[in-house]
Design a protein around this motif. Structure first.
Motif, PDB file in Angstrom:
ATOM      1  N   SER A  63      78.459  26.185  27.825  1.00 53.68           N
ATOM      2  CA  SER A  63      78.273  24.824  27.338  1.00 53.68           C
ATOM      3  C   SER A  63      76.836  24.593  26.870  1.00 53.68           C
ATOM      4  CB  SER A  63      78.606  23.819  28.443  1.00 53.68           C
ATOM      5  OG  SER A  63      78.342  22.517  27.996  1.00 53.68           O
ATOM      6  N   LYS A  64      76.707  23.919  25.768  1.00 57.80           N
ATOM      7  CA  LYS A  64      75.391  23.576  25.215  1.00 57.80           C
ATOM      8  C   LYS A  64      74.977  22.160  25.639  1.00 57.80           C
ATOM      9  CE  LYS A  64      75.125  27.298  22.564  1.00 57.80           C
ATOM     10  NZ  LYS A  64      74.550  28.460  23.145  1.00 57.80           N
ATOM     11  N   HIS A  65      75.887  21.454  26.302  1.00 55.28           N
ATOM     12  CA  HIS A  65      75.625  20.077  26.706  1.00 55.28           C
ATOM     13  C   HIS A  65      74.561  20.057  27.797  1.00 55.28           C
ATOM     14  CE1 HIS A  65      76.267  15.985  28.023  1.00 55.28           C
ATOM     15  NE2 HIS A  65      77.095  15.789  27.006  1.00 55.28           N
ATOM     16  N   GLY A  66      73.551  19.235  27.629  1.00 58.25           N
ATOM     17  CA  GLY A  66      72.443  19.168  28.581  1.00 58.25           C
ATOM     18  C   GLY A  66      72.833  18.722  29.975  1.00 58.25           C
ATOM     19  N   ASP A  67      73.926  17.978  30.104  1.00 54.69           N
ATOM     20  CA  ASP A  67      74.358  17.469  31.406  1.00 54.69           C
ATOM     21  C   ASP A  67      75.498  18.275  32.015  1.00 54.69           C
ATOM     22  OD1 ASP A  67      72.495  15.396  31.377  1.00 54.69           O
ATOM     23  OD2 ASP A  67      73.852  14.056  30.291  1.00 54.69           O
TER      24      ASP A  67
END
Length: 142
Positions: A63-67
């Motif tokens: 995942s590239k999502h920061g959260d």
């Protein structure tokens, strides 16, 4: 996801895969846009609990999502899987004061022990497990 979070996941990979139910964690991951609806469908259709957990883990790590990591821990807590969060936080604490440039590569070949299992990555490894001790030898072929 930052390098320390990746390290916590990689270090605990076998433990996570052994202990999560990926389907139970999906709703929050999709709600927070960590996983797409396509990811949700792919994970749910993986088959067994273990295959579902492996697919979930792979999607999380990529995942590239920061959260992504924080949301994963929140989902674990909401589902009563606080013991998994505690294992992740042990690694977070271990590397808390280490500057990012001095951290080991989270995706390196190596040995990770968690729970009652051992995960060995790399080619040509021989594992001898007995009691609380594990010996890993590289087997060289010519």
């Amino acid at each position: 996801m930052n390098k320390k979070q990746c390290l916590a996941l990689e270090h605990n990979k076998p433990f996570i895969i052994e202990n999560i139910d990926g389907k139970r964690l999906l709703d929050l991951m999709v709600e927070k846009n960590i996983f797409s609806t396509d990811d949700d469908e792919e994970i749910r259709e993986a088959g067994t609990r273990k295959l579902t957990a492996e697919k979930f883990y792979d999607k999380l790590l990529k995942s590239k999502h920061g959260d992504a990591y924080t949301t994963f821990k929140t989902a674990l807590n909401q589902n009563g899987d606080t013991y998994i969060v505690k294992e992740l936080e042990k690694i977070e604490q271990k590397y808390a004061k280490v500057p990012d440039e001095n951290l080991p590569d989270p995706r390196r070949a190596g040995v990770h022990a968690g729970g009652n299992s051992v995960y060995v990555s790399g080619h040509g490894n021989t594992v001898i497990a007995g009691g609380q001790h594990v010996t890993v030898n590289n087997t060289f072929r010519r």
